[in-house]
Design a protein around this motif. Structure first.
Motif, PDB file in Angstrom:
ATOM      1  N   LEU A   1       4.344 -16.308 -44.654  1.00 38.93           N
ATOM      2  CA  LEU A   1       5.588 -15.767 -44.113  1.00 38.93           C
ATOM      3  C   LEU A   1       5.837 -14.328 -44.557  1.00 38.93           C
ATOM      4  CD1 LEU A   1       7.770 -18.995 -44.307  1.00 38.93           C
ATOM      5  CD2 LEU A   1       6.552 -18.057 -42.344  1.00 38.93           C
TER       6      LEU A   1
ATOM      7  N   GLY B   1      -1.426 -29.127 -47.519  1.00 45.06           N
ATOM      8  CA  GLY B   1      -0.475 -29.763 -48.438  1.00 45.06           C
ATOM      9  C   GLY B   1      -0.976 -31.055 -49.056  1.00 45.06           C
TER      10      GLY B   1
ATOM     11  N   GLY C   1      10.450 -22.609 -47.505  1.00 43.30           N
ATOM     12  CA  GLY C   1       9.193 -22.435 -46.776  1.00 43.30           C
ATOM     13  C   GLY C   1       9.361 -22.450 -45.270  1.00 43.30           C
ATOM     14  N   PHE C   2      10.238 -21.594 -44.767  1.00 38.06           N
ATOM     15  CA  PHE C   2      10.517 -21.585 -43.325  1.00 38.06           C
ATOM     16  C   PHE C   2      11.122 -20.246 -42.955  1.00 38.06           C
ATOM     17  CE2 PHE C   2      13.812 -23.724 -45.828  1.00 38.06           C
ATOM     18  CZ  PHE C   2      14.823 -22.791 -45.712  1.00 38.06           C
ATOM     19  N   VAL C   3      11.238 -20.031 -41.654  1.00 37.33           N
ATOM     20  CA  VAL C   3      12.021 -18.895 -41.167  1.00 37.33           C
ATOM     21  C   VAL C   3      13.306 -19.492 -40.607  1.00 37.33           C
ATOM     22  CG1 VAL C   3      12.128 -17.064 -39.433  1.00 37.33           C
ATOM     23  CG2 VAL C   3       9.974 -17.549 -40.610  1.00 37.33           C
ATOM     24  N   SER C   4      14.432 -18.980 -41.021  1.00 34.78           N
ATOM     25  CA  SER C   4      15.697 -19.558 -40.551  1.00 34.78           C
ATOM     26  C   SER C   4      15.999 -19.091 -39.138  1.00 34.78           C
ATOM     27  CB  SER C   4      16.842 -19.146 -41.472  1.00 34.78           C
ATOM     28  OG  SER C   4      16.661 -19.741 -42.727  1.00 34.78           O
TER      29      SER C   4
ATOM     30  N   ILE D   1       9.084 -26.817 -49.980  1.00 33.17           N
ATOM     31  CA  ILE D   1       9.206 -26.221 -48.638  1.00 33.17           C
ATOM     32  C   ILE D   1      10.685 -26.162 -48.242  1.00 33.17           C
ATOM     33  CG2 ILE D   1       8.662 -26.495 -46.181  1.00 33.17           C
ATOM     34  CD1 ILE D   1       6.250 -25.622 -47.799  1.00 33.17           C
ATOM     35  N   ALA D   2      11.419 -27.227 -48.549  1.00 28.88           N
ATOM     36  CA  ALA D   2      12.838 -27.260 -48.191  1.00 28.88           C
ATOM     37  C   ALA D   2      13.614 -26.144 -48.891  1.00 28.88           C
ATOM     38  CB  ALA D   2      13.437 -28.619 -48.533  1.00 28.88           C
TER      39      ALA D   2
ATOM     40  N   ARG E   1       3.922 -37.328 -53.399  1.00 28.27           N
ATOM     41  CA  ARG E   1       3.804 -35.872 -53.358  1.00 28.27           C
ATOM     42  C   ARG E   1       5.036 -35.213 -52.743  1.00 28.27           C
ATOM     43  NH1 ARG E   1      -2.078 -36.104 -50.642  1.00 28.27           N
ATOM     44  NH2 ARG E   1      -1.138 -38.039 -49.909  1.00 28.27           N
TER      45      ARG E   1
ATOM     46  N   PHE F   1      -0.571 -23.878 -53.466  1.00 29.38           N
ATOM     47  CA  PHE F   1       0.208 -24.450 -52.368  1.00 29.38           C
ATOM     48  C   PHE F   1       1.417 -23.573 -52.041  1.00 29.38           C
ATOM     49  CE2 PHE F   1       4.043 -26.884 -51.330  1.00 29.38           C
ATOM     50  CZ  PHE F   1       3.686 -27.363 -50.083  1.00 29.38           C
TER      51      PHE F   1
ATOM     52  N   CYS G   1      -3.232 -24.288 -45.020  1.00 33.62           N
ATOM     53  CA  CYS G   1      -2.975 -25.270 -46.081  1.00 33.62           C
ATOM     54  C   CYS G   1      -2.493 -26.591 -45.492  1.00 33.62           C
ATOM     55  CB  CYS G   1      -1.919 -24.725 -47.043  1.00 33.62           C
ATOM     56  SG  CYS G   1      -1.302 -25.959 -48.202  1.00 33.62           S
TER      57      CYS G   1
ATOM     58  N   PHE H   1       6.260 -31.463 -53.000  1.00 35.01           N
ATOM     59  CA  PHE H   1       5.834 -30.408 -52.077  1.00 35.01           C
ATOM     60  C   PHE H   1       6.869 -30.207 -50.958  1.00 35.01           C
ATOM     61  CE2 PHE H   1       0.920 -29.887 -52.511  1.00 35.01           C
ATOM     62  CZ  PHE H   1       1.106 -29.428 -53.805  1.00 35.01           C
ATOM     63  N   ASP H   2       7.378 -31.330 -50.462  1.00 33.06           N
ATOM     64  CA  ASP H   2       8.387 -31.223 -49.398  1.00 33.06           C
ATOM     65  C   ASP H   2       9.627 -30.497 -49.907  1.00 33.06           C
ATOM     66  OD1 ASP H   2       6.897 -32.580 -47.485  1.00 33.06           O
ATOM     67  OD2 ASP H   2       7.591 -34.539 -48.181  1.00 33.06           O
TER      68      ASP H   2
END
Lengths: 645, 206, 248
Positions: free
Chosen positions: C185, C161, C128-131, C124-125, C117, C177, C159, C120-121
């Motif tokens: 966010l 994942g 899916g984040f706040v810098s 996100i990469a 899976r 997802f 979630c 999915f990572d």
């Protein structure tokens, strides 16, 4: 016996960390790119460290045995994370968090480390909020807090009953960002099986690719182990099935001392064991003790009737109930620390007043809170914990009290590290639950998340730089160096031995047996006699394991059964060290309760003889380990009998 | 998909509205008036071209989706119980759409085609009202049209709400409104369409 | 209790797989589904057969590691639960249970019931984040957030994942997802500065991974163990459309 140098910086307690940071050596940005750091484990400590170091510019390789860094078991932490923000204006401060942590740990932790932890706790909350962690908020939009065991202030930040998940996903996001930027190479489904040391320094690891079974070599100027605790020694624990001690144990065998291995936390609020088939125990967050009252019937007859199903909790009148925590510890009541609550439950059950068929269970009752706050408030406060309980047990805790019993949850022991989080092997660091940690002999609730993130976000970026600044001239060592070859051969030899044993008993047979010995003799209450016996049994069991274990399949394929066997092999050795340590520590403190050492039913600490960290040096599987003592110096607080009465 | 879908929904409203004029029972006078307007006005012709483009886009988009979605799961489940988590018509938009397309071709061949052809050849319109009366005297045609209306009903029942969801025009506060409107629309419009051949067949319209 | 199991067995990603029949007896209704598989594996190992590989870790429904398409449904018949939270009392004694891996091109089978899976990572990469680098944060209470927004963000952030949404979706779409993260966010002011680029990058990565398209069937929502709502997908669509319109 050598003296360990904990490298606590000079100066007053409150200034030690800033002193250290101001004088630590730095690595210039151009050099950081050339320095490679290996991070094993991607829980709170690992993900935070890998992300933070990559942000600084280091070239990072991160490893986890799960299929994604997001799965690390930090994710299962429910209740919350402590921070000395004093947003509640209830008298909290860095010193108070420091003090509570030291006291909660029964005065078996380092002042300097714990103060630093309390200090940076505030930055953690800031960092996590900035990452988009959806902490609970009040109507004004500001952060909400709740109280947790072992403290008299509200300093626990939470995201429903999923705080660990949200914090981990925050750190995971930061890590994925660095992966996306190419600063971190991620190796999931990889398990570290050897540390490679060259000229006494940690220079890399051997990892098993769990998909192909191949052994792979990785170089690093420094190696960070962030691999969590070893509660699975007990087979049944609240840890994830895959949580293991292999990385730290391999490091221990390569020269890293193991600190306080016997300090195990037994969590008071878990769902009781119901059958042999059970694979793990489920924790019900400690935060439930905020609104739940723990009790058993006063009379053994009532308890027996409940066990046999002739009576229910509702049949026991208020006057016939023994709210034993409130009775014994009036000032902290149901919120006394975990070790104390656990032992009290054991006492009540040993007294024949347990309320589940096995006799090992007590009630956690929400009726009063529901009456006081209303069912909706109580439901909202504990999010998915109630449905989770109901799903497992088929009983609705809003209607009938929960049944709980203590279970192994956390290990305070771990690799010994100095103030810089470096083990006794230069260049080998240990972070989070995996190190022997800041929690002394007992960890307070909501402090594990704090420590993992403190180590990863705010400590290691400074301390690792201090070490790597001296390594800038070291060119990456090719992995065909003899040390790598040798380490790989060791791992290979061991694996082959394991797979070729082809005995009759399964890996789980051994693991269950190990767990039983540990739980009975090195669990909530220990005796010299029991421990001595346990050690013999463990040696016997280990011998049997290597001659009679049956590991199916081959080495060059995806083989979870082999992975399990390899971990159990390490647990078997670690278990013995835990027993040795427990036997050595002739006192009762925190999670370590020796029946011989008590006073009026309460643990009796021996500060004169045991005010030290026991750091064990490995001398061979069959040889006795060597004890090194790190004396604990308390300059800022007074040692006292830990009382929650 | 959503955008073209909503565009086609708008067309359905106009189409159903004009067709409903036949129930004035004025020998198709009102109906023919509007049909004439639709058939000759050059702006309408312009929009008509847009309609065909929209329809084509809807079809092409649908086919692309169907292919991509099929490719996304090369190995199917040996055993699946989709009824437990979703409605059959939401999973069958492609089939329902294909049925509608077949019907549409027949329908265009019956009315729009001959009419336009006549216009091009002779410059004259044909009397569509009479054409309808003639077509819908055949019971099989009536049944075919009714079946198509059922397909349209299912297609719309999912498609209407789905379009809003796809365009992100979805808000917890108004979801119920969209849901009710979608259901009402999915019932009313196909019902009106189905009534026409039926009432023609039973000579309720004259 | 006794069950007939039809389990997907596949040696590795390259080989063909097939359903294999097993019978299992004396199962306690209070056993979890994975404990039932433990028992089966224990039997297999003792018989010298290859045990069934399946992903699992925390066994309390939060790590998202367990998967399994059980009797035609992702995570089995129980609503809002992962496979590890599924108990054998949900199954009829003597019944037949199909056990298959998640099926999607983007989740290739590694062995038996274990899938990869990592797509999915990578999503996100992609965004899916706040810098925010470590140490850059302002005081946590400097930015109050409306409680209702924080709660909604938390709903989406729940979630795990696991990929059940992809497994349940007839189109193998990963929208639930992806939208959960985008929603979380987008609902918080911290996510504001990267809102547009995040929506675009994550959606593009999702498409590049080969997931199917959402046709609003709703199977994902129905099978999601954490009850992530379809409204998140609508929010993502909105974010994406707006971002596409204004992105230069």
């Amino acid at each position: 016996m050598s003296t360990l140098n904990s490298k606590i910086p000079e100066g007053p307690l409150a200034e030690k960390w800033s002193n250290y940071k101001e004088h630590a050596k730095l690595v210039n940005p151009a050099n950081k790119r050339k320095l490679e750091v290996i991070v094993v484990g991607t829980g709170l400590a690992g993900a935070a460290a890998a992300a933070s170091l990559a942000e600084l510019g280091y070239s990072v390789k991160a490893f986890c045995f799960q299929d994604s860094p997001r799965r690390a078991h930090s994710i299962a932490a429910q209740g919350g994370i402590n921070a000395a923000k004093n947003y509640k204006n209830d008298g909290d401060s860095v010193f108070r968090l420091f003090y509570d942590t030291i006291k909660g740990g029964d005065f078996r932790a380092r002042e300097g480390n714990v103060y630093r932890l309390a200090d940076v706790s505030r930055n953690i909350i800031d960092q996590c909020v900035a990452q988009g962690v959806p902490f609970a908020r009040d109507y004004g939009g500001l952060l909400d807090n709740r109280s947790f065991g072992g403290s008299q202030v509200s300093r626990t930040f939470y995201a429903r009953g999923q705080t660990g998940q949200q914090l981990l996903l925050g750190a995971y996001g930061a890590l994925e960002r660095q992966i996306g930027l190419g600063n971190v190479q991620m190796y999931s489904r990889h398990e570290m099986v050897e540390v490679v040391t060259i000229e006494g320094k940690a220079r890399g690891i051997i990892a098993r690719n769990l998909i192909t079974g191949e052994l792979e070599r990785y170089f690093g100027h420094a190696v960070l182990l962030c691999t969590g605790g070893y509660g699975n020694v007990f087979f049944l624990s609240t840890n994830a099935m895959g949580s293991n001690a292999t990385a730290v144990w391999k490091a221990h065998k390569k020269g890293a001392y193991f600190g306080n291995p016997c300090f195990t936390q037994i969590h008071p609020t878990c769902i009781p064991v119901t059958g042999d088939y059970q694979s793990k125990l489920t924790l019900m967050s400690e935060s439930l003790r905020n609104d739940g009252r723990v009790w058993v019937p006063k009379s053994k007859e009532d308890a027996k009737a409940i066990r046999e199903g002739k009576k229910t909790a509702a049949d026991i009148k208020e006057d016939d109930r023994d709210y034993y925590l409130e009775r014994k510890y009036p000032s902290f009541g149901n919120l006394c620390p975990r070790d104390i609550a656990s032992r009290a439950a054991k006492e009540a059950c040993d007294d024949g007043r347990g309320i589940v068929p096995s006799g090992l269970g007590v009630f956690l009752d929400f009726a009063d809170s529901i009456k006081r706050l209303g069912i909706d408030v109580v439901k909202a406060r504990y999010g998915e914990l109630f449905p989770m309980y109901q799903n497992i047990t088929n009983e609705d805790p809003l209607k009938t009290p929960m049944k709980i019993y203590p279970a192994v949850h956390y290990t305070m022991g771990g690799l010994w590290v100095d103030y810089e989080l470096m083990t006794t092997v230069p260049g080998l660091y240990c972070l989070g639950e995996a190190n022997f940690s800041d929690h002394g002999a007992n960890r307070l609730g909501a402090s594990a998340l704090m420590q993992g993130l403190a180590d990863g976000y705010f400590v290691i970026p400074y301390t690792v730089g201090n070490y790597l600044s001296t390594e800038i001239f070291v060119k990456p060592i090719p992995t065909d160096h003899p040390a790598f070859v040798e380490a790989e051969n060791d791992a290979k030899e061991r694996a082959e031995k394991l797979i070729n044993t082809k005995g009759k008993k399964t890996v789980d047979d051994f693991h269950k047996e190990l767990g039983k010995i540990m739980w009975e003799k090195c669990g909530m209450a220990r005796t010299a006699e029991g421990l001595t016996e346990a050690r013999k049994q463990l040696q016997q069991l280990r011998k049997e394991f290597w001659s009679d274990v049956n590991v199916p399949g081959t080495l060059n394929e995806f083989n979870p059964e082999f992975d399990k066997a390899s971990r159990v092999a390490d647990f078997l050795e670690l278990g013995e060290l835990m027993v040795i340590d427990a036997l050595n520590r002739n006192e009762s403190c925190g999670g370590h309760f020796r029946e011989e050492y008590q006073e009026g039913g309460e643990a009796k600490r021996d500060d004169e003889n045991y005010r030290y960290v026991a750091a064990w040096e490995f001398k061979g599987v069959e040889a006795d380990p060597v004890l090194h003592k790190e004396e604990l110096v308390f300059e800022n607080i007074q040692l006292q009998v830990r009382s929650y009465k | 998909m959503g955008l073209t879908g909503l565009f086609l929904i708008c067309f359905l409203v106009v189409h159903a509205g004009i067709n409903a004029c036949m129930w004035f029972n004025d020998g198709g006078k009102t109906f023919t008036f509007y049909a004439h307007f639709m058939g000759t006005n050059f702006i309408v012709h312009f929009i008509e071209a847009g309609l065909f483009a929209g329809l084509l886009l809807h079809i092409v988009d649908g086919l692309l989706l169907w292919k991509q979605n099929r490719d996304a799961r090369p190995v199917k489940y040996a055993y699946s119980n989709p009824g437990a988590n979703s409605t059959w018509y939401s999973r069958s938009m492609g089939i329902l759409g294909s049925l509608l397309l077949i019907f549409l071709i027949i329908h265009l061949k019956d009315f729009w085609g001959p009419n336009r052809l006549n216009q091009i050849m002779t410059g004259e319109e044909r009397n569509t009202f009479e054409m309808m009366q003639e077509e819908f005297s055949n019971i099989f045609v009536v049944i075919l049209y009714c079946c198509a209306c059922f397909a349209l009903f299912w297609h719309l029942l999912h498609g209407f709400q789905s379009a809003f969801q796809s365009l992100g025009l979805n808000n917890v506060k108004y979801n119920k409104v969209i849901e009710v409107a979608g259901t009402v629309f999915a019932i009313v419009v196909p019902f009106i369409f189905a009534l026409m051949p039926i009432s023609m067949y039973f000579k309720l319209v004259h | 209790m006794k069950y007939n199991l039809k389990v997907w067995r596949q040696k590795n990603s390259k080989s063909e797989g097939k359903l294999v029949d097993y019978t299992i007896d004396s199962i306690n209704p209070d056993m979890s589904f994975l404990e039932m598989l433990d028992v089966l594996n224990d039997n297999l190992v003792r018989k010298g057969e290859d045990p069934i590989a399946f992903d699992h870790d925390c066994r309390e429904g939060i790590c998202g590691m367990c998967s399994l398409h059980i009797s035609g449904r992702a995570h089995g018949p129980q609503h809002a639960a992962t496979t590890c939270q599924l108990y054998m009392r949900s199954f009829k004694d003597g019944g037949t249970i199909y056990i298959e891996p998640w099926r999607a091109k983007s989740f290739p089978v590694i062995k038996d019931l274990v899938t990869d899976r990592s797509a999915f990572d990578r999503i996100i990469a992609a965004g899916g984040f706040v810098s925010v680098n470590t140490g850059q944060a302002q005081d946590a209470n400097n930015l109050p957030i409306e409680q209702a927004h924080a709660e909604k963000a938390m709903d989406a952030a729940a979630c795990i994942g696991c990929g059940a949404c992809v497994a349940a979706c007839p189109n193998s779409a990963a929208m639930l997802f992806v939208s959960a993260k985008i929603s979380q966010l987008a609902l918080l002011p911290q996510g504001g500065p990267e809102r547009n680029i995040r929506a675009i990058n994550m959606v593009n990565q999702m498409d590049a991974e080969g997931f199917g398209n959402c046709t609003n069937i709703g199977a994902c929502e129905a099978e999601c163990p954490k009850e992530i709502k379809l409204t998140n997908i609508a929010r993502m669509n909105r974010e994406y459309l707006l971002a596409s319109l204004i992105n230069e």
